[in-house]
Write a protein that holds these residues in place. Structure first.
Motif, mmCIF file in Angstrom:
data_model
loop_
_atom_site.group_PDB
_atom_site.id
_atom_site.type_symbol
_atom_site.label_atom_id
_atom_site.label_comp_id
_atom_site.label_asym_id
_atom_site.label_seq_id
_atom_site.Cartn_x
_atom_site.Cartn_y
_atom_site.Cartn_z
ATOM 1 N N THR A 236 0.935 -1.074 -0.011
ATOM 2 C CA THR A 236 -0.041 0.234 0.185
ATOM 3 C C THR A 236 0.695 1.390 -0.350
ATOM 4 O OG1 THR A 236 -1.903 0.893 1.021
ATOM 5 C CG2 THR A 236 -0.234 -0.051 2.142
ATOM 6 N N TYR A 237 0.226 2.734 -0.021
ATOM 7 C CA TYR A 237 0.593 4.049 0.494
ATOM 8 C C TYR A 237 1.818 3.864 1.197
ATOM 9 C CZ TYR A 237 -2.993 4.570 -3.447
ATOM 10 O OH TYR A 237 -3.731 5.039 -4.526
ATOM 11 N N LEU A 238 2.701 4.795 1.242
ATOM 12 C CA LEU A 238 4.044 5.377 1.982
ATOM 13 C C LEU A 238 3.114 6.111 3.228
ATOM 14 C CD1 LEU A 238 6.648 6.822 -0.139
ATOM 15 C CD2 LEU A 238 6.287 4.343 1.406
ATOM 16 N N SER A 239 3.193 5.809 4.344
ATOM 17 C CA SER A 239 2.979 6.649 4.727
ATOM 18 C C SER A 239 3.710 7.946 5.190
ATOM 19 C CB SER A 239 3.442 6.874 6.956
ATOM 20 O OG SER A 239 4.910 6.945 6.542
ATOM 21 N N GLU A 240 2.545 8.984 5.704
ATOM 22 C CA GLU A 240 2.910 10.897 5.534
ATOM 23 C C GLU A 240 3.854 10.899 5.681
ATOM 24 O OE1 GLU A 240 0.014 13.640 7.095
ATOM 25 O OE2 GLU A 240 -1.409 12.052 7.567
ATOM 26 N N GLU A 241 4.544 10.655 6.570
ATOM 27 C CA GLU A 241 6.273 10.997 7.248
ATOM 28 C C GLU A 241 7.112 10.413 6.375
ATOM 29 O OE1 GLU A 241 9.670 10.313 10.381
ATOM 30 O OE2 GLU A 241 7.346 9.897 11.254
ATOM 31 N N GLU A 242 7.142 9.111 5.877
ATOM 32 C CA GLU A 242 7.710 8.548 4.261
ATOM 33 C C GLU A 242 7.242 9.263 3.437
ATOM 34 O OE1 GLU A 242 7.828 3.912 6.299
ATOM 35 O OE2 GLU A 242 6.465 4.623 4.666
ATOM 36 N N GLU A 243 6.092 10.143 2.446
ATOM 37 C CA GLU A 243 6.065 9.966 1.586
ATOM 38 C C GLU A 243 6.430 12.107 1.901
ATOM 39 O OE1 GLU A 243 2.739 9.259 -1.081
ATOM 40 O OE2 GLU A 243 1.924 10.485 -0.203
ATOM 41 N N ALA A 258 6.063 19.464 1.983
ATOM 42 C CA ALA A 258 5.793 18.350 1.585
ATOM 43 C C ALA A 258 5.101 17.557 2.790
ATOM 44 C CB ALA A 258 7.195 18.243 1.804
ATOM 45 N N LYS A 259 4.578 18.236 3.784
ATOM 46 C CA LYS A 259 3.768 17.789 4.780
ATOM 47 C C LYS A 259 2.234 17.858 3.998
ATOM 48 C CE LYS A 259 3.390 18.224 9.832
ATOM 49 N NZ LYS A 259 3.195 19.059 10.813
ATOM 50 N N ALA A 260 2.010 18.998 4.175
ATOM 51 C CA ALA A 260 0.565 19.628 3.459
ATOM 52 C C ALA A 260 0.558 18.393 2.279
ATOM 53 C CB ALA A 260 0.743 21.385 3.111
ATOM 54 N N MET A 261 1.489 18.407 1.280
ATOM 55 C CA MET A 261 1.008 17.275 -0.111
ATOM 56 C C MET A 261 0.909 15.911 0.393
ATOM 57 S SD MET A 261 3.546 18.813 -3.074
ATOM 58 C CE MET A 261 3.132 20.712 -3.538
ATOM 59 N N ALA A 262 1.506 15.474 1.318
ATOM 60 C CA ALA A 262 1.377 14.418 2.068
ATOM 61 C C ALA A 262 0.383 13.901 2.418
ATOM 62 C CB ALA A 262 3.291 13.645 2.727
ATOM 63 N N SER A 263 0.095 15.311 3.242
ATOM 64 C CA SER A 263 -1.344 15.273 3.753
ATOM 65 C C SER A 263 -2.920 14.597 3.258
ATOM 66 C CB SER A 263 -1.306 16.437 5.470
ATOM 67 O OG SER A 263 -2.711 16.521 6.267
ATOM 68 N N LEU A 264 -2.530 16.017 2.232
ATOM 69 C CA LEU A 264 -3.663 15.976 1.707
ATOM 70 C C LEU A 264 -3.985 14.281 0.733
ATOM 71 C CD1 LEU A 264 -6.085 17.382 0.415
ATOM 72 C CD2 LEU A 264 -4.756 17.638 -1.243
ATOM 73 N N ALA A 265 -2.548 13.788 0.355
ATOM 74 C CA ALA A 265 -2.664 12.797 -0.677
ATOM 75 C C ALA A 265 -3.270 11.575 0.603
ATOM 76 C CB ALA A 265 -1.593 12.522 -0.880
ATOM 77 N N ALA A 266 -2.645 11.482 1.980
ATOM 78 C CA ALA A 266 -2.993 9.822 2.965
ATOM 79 C C ALA A 266 -4.664 10.622 3.072
ATOM 80 C CB ALA A 266 -2.487 10.901 4.004
ATOM 81 N N VAL A 295 1.952 12.561 -6.967
ATOM 82 C CA VAL A 295 2.087 13.539 -5.538
ATOM 83 C C VAL A 295 3.688 14.074 -5.757
ATOM 84 C CG1 VAL A 295 2.772 13.772 -3.537
ATOM 85 C CG2 VAL A 295 0.801 12.363 -3.323
ATOM 86 N N LEU A 296 4.281 12.973 -6.272
ATOM 87 C CA LEU A 296 5.444 13.742 -6.476
ATOM 88 C C LEU A 296 5.791 14.979 -8.221
ATOM 89 C CD1 LEU A 296 7.489 10.670 -6.404
ATOM 90 C CD2 LEU A 296 8.264 12.212 -5.262
ATOM 91 N N ASN A 297 4.763 14.121 -9.059
ATOM 92 C CA ASN A 297 4.466 15.620 -10.194
ATOM 93 C C ASN A 297 3.445 16.833 -9.417
ATOM 94 O OD1 ASN A 297 4.813 14.538 -13.426
ATOM 95 N ND2 ASN A 297 4.592 11.732 -11.910
ATOM 96 N N TRP A 298 2.750 16.584 -8.967
ATOM 97 C CA TRP A 298 1.972 17.827 -7.564
ATOM 98 C C TRP A 298 3.446 18.406 -7.904
ATOM 99 C CZ3 TRP A 298 -0.979 17.438 -2.697
ATOM 100 C CH2 TRP A 298 -1.510 18.818 -2.541
ATOM 101 N N SER A 299 4.046 17.710 -6.838
ATOM 102 C CA SER A 299 5.344 19.031 -5.733
ATOM 103 C C SER A 299 6.159 19.570 -7.339
ATOM 104 C CB SER A 299 5.748 17.775 -5.003
ATOM 105 O OG SER A 299 7.734 18.722 -4.712
ATOM 106 N N THR A 342 -8.590 23.765 3.910
ATOM 107 C CA THR A 342 -7.995 23.530 5.890
ATOM 108 C C THR A 342 -6.599 23.186 6.568
ATOM 109 O OG1 THR A 342 -10.649 22.126 5.562
ATOM 110 C CG2 THR A 342 -8.687 21.650 7.567
ATOM 111 N N ILE A 343 -6.107 22.566 5.388
ATOM 112 C CA ILE A 343 -5.075 22.031 5.610
ATOM 113 C C ILE A 343 -4.086 22.832 5.983
ATOM 114 C CG2 ILE A 343 -2.885 20.811 4.087
ATOM 115 C CD1 ILE A 343 -4.576 18.208 3.390
ATOM 116 N N MET A 344 -3.880 24.179 4.704
ATOM 117 C CA MET A 344 -3.377 25.233 4.672
ATOM 118 C C MET A 344 -3.573 25.941 5.154
ATOM 119 S SD MET A 344 -1.529 24.129 2.085
ATOM 120 C CE MET A 344 -0.108 25.852 2.164
#
Length: 347
Positions: A236-243, A258-266, A295-299, A342-344
């Motif tokens: 399955t997907y990486l954890s938020e911290e790993e991503e 990176a933290k904000a993007m990983a949070s939305l993805a999760a 997520v990588l391409n978003w960044s 909300t995240i931002m």
């Protein structure tokens, strides 16, 4: 007779190294474990940074060990094939590529579909020019079988019709390949390994883990006799911290971005996986998710848009939309953008 392949001698390792060093893991489980490194060939993939999960790496090393077991190790025959399944874009293919890259193994990848035939897998006669006439061209299965310690990757194996999959049962058992078209008998080289991947568990779902056939169109229920020849691994997907760490290292994202993007993805994935239950459970599948690739391409898109002069808050949204969000149904896209606000910390 069939055409020939240029083979490098990969029958013996060129080194034996500490597994912890080879796979760049901090897990103490691998402290005293050794792994074989083989001569690289043109079929050995090149993969950069990759984070191996302890459970996945354990099964991969066990899988490799089974491929080289002495004949008298056990009285029973041990499975030497692995089926890995999980949601789209979680890194199943890259996991196998990274394992091959770290160990020097050749990788022969067959991209499967409902149109895949036994000829695609084993080979066929093809017209290779007016002066050459018809030439036998080996398929990936035969190419793999002739290269010691190589990996055959059957991507999207749960898309293949059951009768075609059954035609590979002998190979999965380690039996020689008989090519009636050329009269050849190809004995599978020592140490050869088979990995199949899919989005479902082979029974039309993923046990409530985000792999419903309602989302992955074209998936087939595997014939049990074929499925029984595999060990299994769920990814399955990486954890938020790993991503977040991956975004920083691979896309030059700031830690906060990176933290904000990983949070939305999760959060998106939690809805996608949580609402994709077993086939027939009666629930409506959530139709959208965001993969690690996205997520990588978003960044990276965000990075370029800000360099072009786009305001940061606008660049985030525009990059998200152009990368993947405009594929989503309107109601889901609106909900995702609301979650992003909300995240931002926006009202």
């Amino acid at each position: 007779m069939g055409n020939t392949m240029e083979l490098i001698d990969t029958s013996a390792p060129i080194a034996i190294k500490n597994a912890k060093e080879v796979f760049e893991t901090t897990s103490p489980f691998f402290d005293k474990m050794q792994t074989k490194i083989f001569p690289a060939t043109q079929h050995t993939p090149s993969v950069g940074r990759f984070k191996f999960k302890e459970s996945s790496l354990t099964r991969l090393i066990l899988w490799a060990a089974a491929a080289n077991l002495p004949a008298a190790m056990f009285g029973a025959e041990m499975k030497r094939n692995m089926y890995t399944y999980g949601p789209s874009g979680c890194g199943k293919t890259r996991l196998v590529e990274a394992f091959a890259a770290r160990t020097g193994r050749s990788l022969f990848r067959e991209q499967c579909s409902k149109e895949t035939t036994l000829s695609d897998l084993f080979g066929s006669w093809k017209l290779c020019g007016k002066d050459q006439g018809m030439t036998w061209v080996y398929g990936k299965v035969c190419q793999w079988a002739m290269q010691p310690n190589s990996i055959l990757l059957l991507d999207e194996w749960d898309q293949v019709p059951a009768d075609v999959a059954m035609g590979l049962n002998g190979v999965l058992d380690g039996a020689p390949i008989h090519l009636d078209q050329t009269g050849e008998i190809i004995k599978i080289a020592p140490g050869c390994m088979i990995m199949a991947t899919g989005n479902t568990n082979g029974r039309g779902s993923a046990g409530g883990q985000g792999g419903s056939a309602a989302v992955y169109k074209g998936t087939q229920k595997m014939n049990f006799a074929n499925q029984d020849r595999f060990n299994v691994m769920f990814e399955t997907y990486l954890s938020e911290e790993e991503e977040a760490d991956l975004l920083v290292s691979e896309t030059k994202a700031s830690p906060l971005a990176a933290k904000a993007m990983a949070s939305l993805a999760a959060k998106i994935r939690a809805n996608f996986i949580g609402l994709n239950e077993d086939a027939g459970a009666g629930g409506m599948a959530f139709q959208f998710t965001i993969t690690t690739r996205n997520v990588l391409n978003w960044s990276m898109n965000f990075n370029l848009l800000t360099q072009m002069g786009k305001k940061v808050e606008d660049a985030y949204v525009e990059a998200l939309r152009m990368t993947v969000l405009d594929f989503a149904p309107k109601d889901e896209a609106a909900a995702i953008l609301s979650t992003w606000s909300t995240i931002m910390g926006n009202p």
